[in-house]
Motif scaffolding. Structure first.
Motif, mmCIF file in Angstrom:
data_model
loop_
_atom_site.group_PDB
_atom_site.id
_atom_site.type_symbol
_atom_site.label_atom_id
_atom_site.label_comp_id
_atom_site.label_asym_id
_atom_site.label_seq_id
_atom_site.Cartn_x
_atom_site.Cartn_y
_atom_site.Cartn_z
ATOM 1 N N SER A 51 67.235 33.218 39.463
ATOM 2 C CA SER A 51 68.580 32.742 39.816
ATOM 3 C C SER A 51 69.576 33.896 39.933
ATOM 4 O O SER A 51 69.346 34.996 39.410
ATOM 5 C CB SER A 51 69.066 31.751 38.769
ATOM 6 O OG SER A 51 68.361 30.541 38.822
ATOM 7 N N SER B 69 78.408 26.294 35.664
ATOM 8 C CA SER B 69 78.486 24.862 35.903
ATOM 9 C C SER B 69 78.134 24.547 37.361
ATOM 10 O O SER B 69 78.501 25.281 38.277
ATOM 11 C CB SER B 69 79.890 24.340 35.585
ATOM 12 O OG SER B 69 80.854 24.962 36.419
ATOM 13 N N GLY B 70 77.406 23.478 37.553
ATOM 14 C CA GLY B 70 77.099 23.023 38.893
ATOM 15 C C GLY B 70 75.988 23.776 39.593
ATOM 16 O O GLY B 70 75.766 23.573 40.794
ATOM 17 N N ILE B 71 75.268 24.661 38.889
ATOM 18 C CA ILE B 71 74.161 25.369 39.516
ATOM 19 C C ILE B 71 72.864 25.062 38.762
ATOM 20 O O ILE B 71 72.880 24.778 37.562
ATOM 21 C CB ILE B 71 74.389 26.892 39.565
ATOM 22 C CG1 ILE B 71 74.474 27.488 38.150
ATOM 23 C CG2 ILE B 71 75.634 27.232 40.357
ATOM 24 C CD1 ILE B 71 74.536 29.008 38.147
ATOM 25 N N THR B 72 71.757 25.107 39.476
ATOM 26 C CA THR B 72 70.452 24.884 38.868
ATOM 27 C C THR B 72 69.841 26.236 38.522
ATOM 28 O O THR B 72 69.652 27.089 39.404
ATOM 29 C CB THR B 72 69.520 24.135 39.830
ATOM 30 O OG1 THR B 72 70.115 22.871 40.169
ATOM 31 C CG2 THR B 72 68.158 23.912 39.190
ATOM 32 N N LEU B 73 69.580 26.457 37.264
ATOM 33 C CA LEU B 73 69.041 27.727 36.803
ATOM 34 C C LEU B 73 67.524 27.663 36.771
ATOM 35 O O LEU B 73 66.933 26.720 36.246
ATOM 36 C CB LEU B 73 69.584 28.053 35.413
ATOM 37 C CG LEU B 73 71.101 28.282 35.341
ATOM 38 C CD1 LEU B 73 71.556 28.361 33.897
ATOM 39 C CD2 LEU B 73 71.482 29.554 36.091
ATOM 40 N N ARG B 74 66.900 28.682 37.344
ATOM 41 C CA ARG B 74 65.444 28.761 37.397
ATOM 42 C C ARG B 74 65.055 30.240 37.432
ATOM 43 O O ARG B 74 65.923 31.116 37.403
ATOM 44 C CB ARG B 74 64.919 28.045 38.641
ATOM 45 C CG ARG B 74 65.491 28.582 39.939
ATOM 46 C CD ARG B 74 65.032 27.762 41.135
ATOM 47 N NE ARG B 74 65.543 28.322 42.386
ATOM 48 C CZ ARG B 74 66.741 28.076 42.887
ATOM 49 N NH1 ARG B 74 67.572 27.263 42.233
ATOM 50 N NH2 ARG B 74 67.123 28.620 44.026
ATOM 51 N N THR C 95 66.637 36.792 36.576
ATOM 52 C CA THR C 95 67.988 36.299 36.837
ATOM 53 C C THR C 95 68.995 37.446 36.737
ATOM 54 O O THR C 95 68.862 38.324 35.883
ATOM 55 C CB THR C 95 68.361 35.188 35.846
ATOM 56 O OG1 THR C 95 67.539 34.041 36.086
ATOM 57 C CG2 THR C 95 69.820 34.780 35.971
#
Length: 418
Positions: free
Chosen positions: A414, A406-411, A394
């Motif tokens: 990223s 906020s509002g993001i998908t962490l993987r 990341t």
């Protein structure tokens, strides 16, 4: 080292270092706790007896110029000594920016001629090594060479990143491959050159391009005496995130050959003030530090293992920092955990946040060629909110705030914008 001056190439953007190079020139990137990359080459020049050195800057030079100052930290100040910053000429179309290594040197030959130099030592400002250049200059003179290149053997799989020389039994370079896909030799250029000034002036005037390896050296091999000077010590080009992290970890490995405590590297003040103004390290009663380099002004109340901490870093109670490089004045709040992380200056890691991890099956989604080896990079002055979890590969942009997450998908892999 009489009649020898040096030009140090320090204008690189460092794009492969990604966010670590966004706000500074690559040679100004911090390394080894309290140093910057350029400190190693400047210290080498000082110990080698170089008295005049021109420092060629270009990309975001402000912090680098402030760091170099007058050059007095490396004894490069006085009636016969100098460390002079040489930015590119501006205002004329053909000379607005350096277009390559050969072009950068060509634009600054006036500096060389001012000192009536017979030999020019060309150096890079972003390599980690300890070298006395004087024997190399003596080798150059003894061979009556027009060009001498410091070279060392690298792993075969790394040859595609370097200029590669093919030599005869006398050490003369008889052929050259620039970053070959399939090399015939693993003898790689270290980016350290000695030139006969008269020959170099002629070669620069006739060059077909702007790069030493592709143009000047390749053209010289067939007509002039070009020799390889062998080097066998520790040397690292830290132009990538992976290489930067690995060289940092090498500081903690006695067998690596990177002997930071023995090399006597000099440094200067930084924009945060004199390093001597930092108080001594404080290790709290709940802290544990294992095989790590901890700089002045750090306050440790948590757990630190196999990590490099620059001045002013705080690791609060219950926090863990493992296999990481943490730059100046970054704060790691309580219960946060960093594993294989590079965090730039003034980052703030919120309480309970977790950055990094074992899994690295996907590279970074935006810069897959920069980050793919399981590291996590946090930009300068970025803030990780409490209890956030970011995985390996990341990248967090400089100046990112808690709201950036906020509002993001962490993987895995990223990319977090500011």
């Amino acid at each position: 080292m009489r009649n020898t001056v040096a030009l140090l190439l320090a204008g690189g953007m460092g794009s492969r270092l990604n966010v670590l190079g966004w706000m500074r020139a690559k040679p100004a990137v911090p390394f080894g706790g309290c140093y910057r990359l350029i400190d190693f080459t400047l210290s080498n020049a000082m110990y080698s007896g170089i008295q005049q050195i021109g420092i060629l800057t270009q990309y975001r030079p402000y912090s680098l110029m402030g760091h170099i100052g007058s050059g007095d930290s490396w004894d490069l100040v006085g009636r016969s000594r100098c460390a002079k910053v040489l930015p590119p000429s501006t205002g004329i179309d053909d000379y607005d920016w350096y277009r390559g290594t050969a072009d950068a040197v060509a634009q600054n030959m006036q500096f060389v001629h001012h000192y009536n130099a017979e030999r020019l030592l060309v150096l890079s400002g972003d390599h980690i090594y300890r070298m006395n250049y004087a024997p190399m200059v003596e080798f150059h003179q003894a061979k009556k060479a027009q060009i001498t290149i410091a070279m060392m053997h690298v792993p075969w799989e790394e040859t595609r990143h370097f200029g590669i020389g093919i030599t005869n039994k006398e050490g003369r370079i008889v052929d050259w491959e620039e970053k070959p896909e399939k090399a015939r030799s693993n003898l790689a250029s270290m980016g350290v050159y000695v030139f006969d000034v008269q020959y170099l002036q002629e070669a620069l005037a006739k060059r077909s391009g702007h790069d030493f390896g592709k143009n000047i050296i390749r053209d010289a091999i067939t007509a002039k005496a070009v020799y390889a000077y062998p080097f066998e010590g520790y040397w690292a080009d830290v132009g990538t995130i992976k290489a930067y992290w690995q060289a940092s970890m090498d500081i903690l490995l006695p067998e690596s050959g990177l002997r930071l405590q023995e090399w006597g590297i000099r440094t200067n003040v930084d924009e945060e003030g004199l390093k001597g103004d930092r108080p001594p390290v404080h290790i709290g009663s709940s802290a544990r530090v294992v095989n790590s380099l901890v700089s002045a002004g750090c306050r440790i109340e948590g757990y630190v293992q196999n990590s490099i901490l620059s001045p002013g870093v705080r690791v609060k109670k219950g926090a863990e920092v493992i296999d990481s490089v943490i730059m100046q004045d970054t704060v790691v709040e309580e219960r946060a955990r960093l594993f294989r992380v590079i965090a730039d200056k003034n980052a703030h890691i919120g309480a309970g946040a977790v950055a990094g991890g074992e899994e690295a099956d996907e590279p970074n989604e935006k810069y897959p060629e920069h980050l793919y080896s399981g590291l996590t990079v946090i930009g300068k002055r970025a803030t990780l909110p409490p209890d956030v979890r970011i995985a390996a590969n990341t990248i967090v942009e400089p100046l990112a705030s808690a709201s950036s997450f906020s509002g993001i998908t962490l993987r895995v892999g990223s990319y977090v914008k500011r």
